[in-house]
Design a protein around this motif. Structure first.
Motif, PDB file in Angstrom:
ATOM      1  N   GLY A 130       0.814  -1.207   0.000  1.00  0.00           N
ATOM      2  CA  GLY A 130       0.000   0.000   0.000  1.00  0.00           C
ATOM      3  C   GLY A 130       0.848   1.257   0.000  1.00  0.00           C
ATOM      4  O   GLY A 130       2.074   1.211   0.165  1.00  0.00           O
ATOM      5  N   PHE A 131       0.153   2.363  -0.224  1.00  0.00           N
ATOM      6  CA  PHE A 131       0.799   3.678  -0.226  1.00  0.00           C
ATOM      7  C   PHE A 131       0.093   4.566   0.800  1.00  0.00           C
ATOM      8  O   PHE A 131      -0.837   5.292   0.452  1.00  0.00           O
ATOM      9  CB  PHE A 131       0.709   4.302  -1.629  1.00  0.00           C
ATOM     10  CG  PHE A 131       1.571   3.596  -2.636  1.00  0.00           C
ATOM     11  CD1 PHE A 131       2.952   3.773  -2.628  1.00  0.00           C
ATOM     12  CD2 PHE A 131       1.012   2.750  -3.582  1.00  0.00           C
ATOM     13  CE1 PHE A 131       3.765   3.119  -3.540  1.00  0.00           C
ATOM     14  CE2 PHE A 131       1.819   2.091  -4.505  1.00  0.00           C
ATOM     15  CZ  PHE A 131       3.195   2.285  -4.480  1.00  0.00           C
ATOM     16  N   PRO A 132       0.537   4.510   2.065  1.00  0.00           N
ATOM     17  CA  PRO A 132      -0.140   5.309   3.096  1.00  0.00           C
ATOM     18  C   PRO A 132       0.228   6.792   3.063  1.00  0.00           C
ATOM     19  O   PRO A 132      -0.235   7.545   3.918  1.00  0.00           O
ATOM     20  CB  PRO A 132       0.364   4.691   4.414  1.00  0.00           C
ATOM     21  CG  PRO A 132       1.232   3.539   4.049  1.00  0.00           C
ATOM     22  CD  PRO A 132       1.630   3.700   2.624  1.00  0.00           C
ATOM     23  N   THR A 135      -2.147   9.555   3.863  1.00  0.00           N
ATOM     24  CA  THR A 135      -2.624   9.644   5.252  1.00  0.00           C
ATOM     25  C   THR A 135      -1.630  10.432   6.100  1.00  0.00           C
ATOM     26  O   THR A 135      -1.875  10.698   7.271  1.00  0.00           O
ATOM     27  CB  THR A 135      -2.840   8.243   5.880  1.00  0.00           C
ATOM     28  OG1 THR A 135      -1.558   7.625   6.072  1.00  0.00           O
ATOM     29  CG2 THR A 135      -3.702   7.356   4.994  1.00  0.00           C
ATOM     30  N   LEU A 136      -0.476  10.761   5.493  1.00  0.00           N
ATOM     31  CA  LEU A 136       0.574  11.498   6.214  1.00  0.00           C
ATOM     32  C   LEU A 136       0.736  12.922   5.687  1.00  0.00           C
ATOM     33  O   LEU A 136       1.617  13.660   6.113  1.00  0.00           O
ATOM     34  CB  LEU A 136       1.921  10.765   6.053  1.00  0.00           C
ATOM     35  CG  LEU A 136       2.023   9.334   6.615  1.00  0.00           C
ATOM     36  CD1 LEU A 136       3.276   8.647   6.073  1.00  0.00           C
ATOM     37  CD2 LEU A 136       2.051   9.364   8.133  1.00  0.00           C
ATOM     38  N   GLY A 137      -0.050  13.264   4.675  1.00  0.00           N
ATOM     39  CA  GLY A 137       0.035  14.620   4.127  1.00  0.00           C
ATOM     40  C   GLY A 137       1.038  14.770   3.005  1.00  0.00           C
ATOM     41  O   GLY A 137       1.399  15.891   2.622  1.00  0.00           O
ATOM     42  N   ILE A 138       1.528  13.644   2.489  1.00  0.00           N
ATOM     43  CA  ILE A 138       2.442  13.702   1.330  1.00  0.00           C
ATOM     44  C   ILE A 138       1.917  12.749   0.251  1.00  0.00           C
ATOM     45  O   ILE A 138       0.787  12.265   0.350  1.00  0.00           O
ATOM     46  CB  ILE A 138       3.908  13.357   1.732  1.00  0.00           C
ATOM     47  CG1 ILE A 138       3.978  11.992   2.409  1.00  0.00           C
ATOM     48  CG2 ILE A 138       4.477  14.446   2.618  1.00  0.00           C
ATOM     49  CD1 ILE A 138       5.396  11.501   2.681  1.00  0.00           C
ATOM     50  N   PHE A 139       2.689  12.487  -0.789  1.00  0.00           N
ATOM     51  CA  PHE A 139       2.267  11.486  -1.774  1.00  0.00           C
ATOM     52  C   PHE A 139       3.470  10.624  -2.164  1.00  0.00           C
ATOM     53  O   PHE A 139       4.611  10.967  -1.831  1.00  0.00           O
ATOM     54  CB  PHE A 139       1.569  12.135  -2.987  1.00  0.00           C
ATOM     55  CG  PHE A 139       2.470  12.893  -3.939  1.00  0.00           C
ATOM     56  CD1 PHE A 139       3.175  12.239  -4.950  1.00  0.00           C
ATOM     57  CD2 PHE A 139       2.600  14.277  -3.844  1.00  0.00           C
ATOM     58  CE1 PHE A 139       3.992  12.935  -5.837  1.00  0.00           C
ATOM     59  CE2 PHE A 139       3.415  14.985  -4.723  1.00  0.00           C
ATOM     60  CZ  PHE A 139       4.114  14.302  -5.724  1.00  0.00           C
ATOM     61  N   PRO A 140       3.257   9.501  -2.831  1.00  0.00           N
ATOM     62  CA  PRO A 140       4.364   8.583  -3.140  1.00  0.00           C
ATOM     63  C   PRO A 140       5.345   9.220  -4.126  1.00  0.00           C
ATOM     64  O   PRO A 140       5.122   9.200  -5.334  1.00  0.00           O
ATOM     65  CB  PRO A 140       3.676   7.360  -3.767  1.00  0.00           C
ATOM     66  CG  PRO A 140       2.245   7.471  -3.356  1.00  0.00           C
ATOM     67  CD  PRO A 140       1.960   8.938  -3.269  1.00  0.00           C
ATOM     68  N   LEU A 160      -5.079   2.914  -5.856  1.00  0.00           N
ATOM     69  CA  LEU A 160      -4.194   2.457  -4.776  1.00  0.00           C
ATOM     70  C   LEU A 160      -3.559   3.643  -4.041  1.00  0.00           C
ATOM     71  O   LEU A 160      -3.542   3.696  -2.812  1.00  0.00           O
ATOM     72  CB  LEU A 160      -3.097   1.565  -5.397  1.00  0.00           C
ATOM     73  CG  LEU A 160      -2.274   0.690  -4.473  1.00  0.00           C
ATOM     74  CD1 LEU A 160      -3.157  -0.275  -3.693  1.00  0.00           C
ATOM     75  CD2 LEU A 160      -1.244  -0.103  -5.298  1.00  0.00           C
ATOM     76  N   MET A 161      -3.071   4.610  -4.816  1.00  0.00           N
ATOM     77  CA  MET A 161      -2.319   5.708  -4.192  1.00  0.00           C
ATOM     78  C   MET A 161      -3.239   6.778  -3.594  1.00  0.00           C
ATOM     79  O   MET A 161      -2.911   7.368  -2.577  1.00  0.00           O
ATOM     80  CB  MET A 161      -1.348   6.320  -5.208  1.00  0.00           C
ATOM     81  CG  MET A 161      -0.236   5.355  -5.590  1.00  0.00           C
ATOM     82  SD  MET A 161       1.124   6.113  -6.500  1.00  0.00           S
ATOM     83  CE  MET A 161       0.411   6.208  -8.123  1.00  0.00           C
TER      84      MET A 161
END
Ligand code: CO8
Length: 259
Positions: A130-132, A135-140, A160-161
């Motif tokens: 997964g790409f959490p 949920t942390l305020g950033i992106f992959p 997914l992202m």
């Protein structure tokens, strides 16, 4: 060479790079990223190695970027951190030998982006992906927003992202995110078997094939076909092309030496 959070082993023609910082679930701190980078340089310089396994062992692959280290990052520091990851991940993505990520446990965020730099992903039944980041305020941004759409298509990658959902191995197989799902205890063995098989194929043919696929993904079809033609023509100057075709005619197995 001294490593503290990775190990690098050689089994025949196959290199095995193991991330080994269980206390943080192999979170990609600067030491781990630097050691992966150094190990990749060693592997790239070793002509005997014809395939590489990247793994975190049987418990966890990697839980992503180091949240503790990123927490108070300024934009400039974040850029520096991500740029260092890009350098190392690009080195893995572009290494000339076949690479297989052998994944047990969590492969999240930057951990999954690391796995996406490999040519193949073998997952244990208990693996989770997964790409959490959202949920942390950033992106992959360790290559994910670029490599994952290329790997599984834009729609599935966005789902997914954007969602940040954690998915199981079977779902990841359905998405094309992983190539195979096997029992957890067999992931590394199966990855090694596959790497051993590929190590019997003509190394230069694999190298040029990989380069051709990658070049083609970044250009239009006609330009892709042109560079394909150039690369396959080069193979006709190799000893292995002669050996491969001669072996076929003589009804025997070829002996490729990478020349
Ligand atoms: N970073 C730092 N430390 C971590 C990380 C991480 N990503 N993941 C786990 N750890 C640490 C925990 O803090 C904990 O440390 P301690 O024992 O000191 O409290 C230890 O590892 C064990 O973790 P848990 O106790 O949480 O273990 P659980 O089995 O309960 O949970 C999980 C496992 C579900 C994997 C959970 O640890 C988790 O959710 N981890 C974070 C996953 C995540 O959000 N990953 C994405 C990170 S961001 C990213 O990858 C961005 C990449 C680069 C782009 C950057 C753009 C600026």
């Amino acid at each position: 060479m001294e490593y503290t959070v990775v190990t690098l082993d050689k089994e025949g023609a196959v290199g095995v790079l193991t991330l080994n910082n269980p206390a943080t679930l192999n979170a990609l701190n600067s030491t781990l990223v630097a050691e992966i980078g150094r190990a990749l340089e060693v592997i790239a310089a070793d002509n005997q190695i014809r395939g590489l396994i990247v793994t975190g062992g049987e418990k966890v692959f990697a839980a992503g970027g180091d949240i503790k280290a990123m927490m108070e990052c300024t934009p400039l520091a974040a850029k520096k951190y991500v740029a260092s990851i890009h350098t190392v991940f690009n080195r893995l993505a572009e290494i000339s030998i076949p690479t297989i990520a052998a994944i047990c446990g969590y492969a999240l965020g930057g951990g999954l982006e690391l796995a996406a730099c490999c040519d193949f992903r073998f997952a244990g039944e208990g693996a989770r992906f997964g790409f959490p980041e959202v949920t942390l305020g950033i992106f992959p941004a360790a290559g994910g927003s670029q490599r994952i759409p290329r790997l599984i298509g834009v729609g599935k990658a966005k789902e997914l992202m954007f969602s940040g959902d954690i998915i199981d191995a079977k779902t990841a197989l359905g998405l094309g995110l992983v190539n195979r799902v096997v029992p957890d205890s067999e992931v590394i063995t199966k990855a090694k078997e596959f790497a051993q098989k590929l190590s019997t194929r003509a190394p230069l043919a694999l190298r040029y094939l990989k380069a051709s696929i990658h070049a083609g993904l970044n250009t239009d079809l006609n330009t892709g076909l042109e560079q394909e033609l150039e690369k396959v023509a080069i193979l006709f100057s190799t000893r292995d092309q002669k050996e491969g075709m001669r072996a076929f005619m003589e009804k025997r197995k070829p002996n490729f030496i990478g020349e």
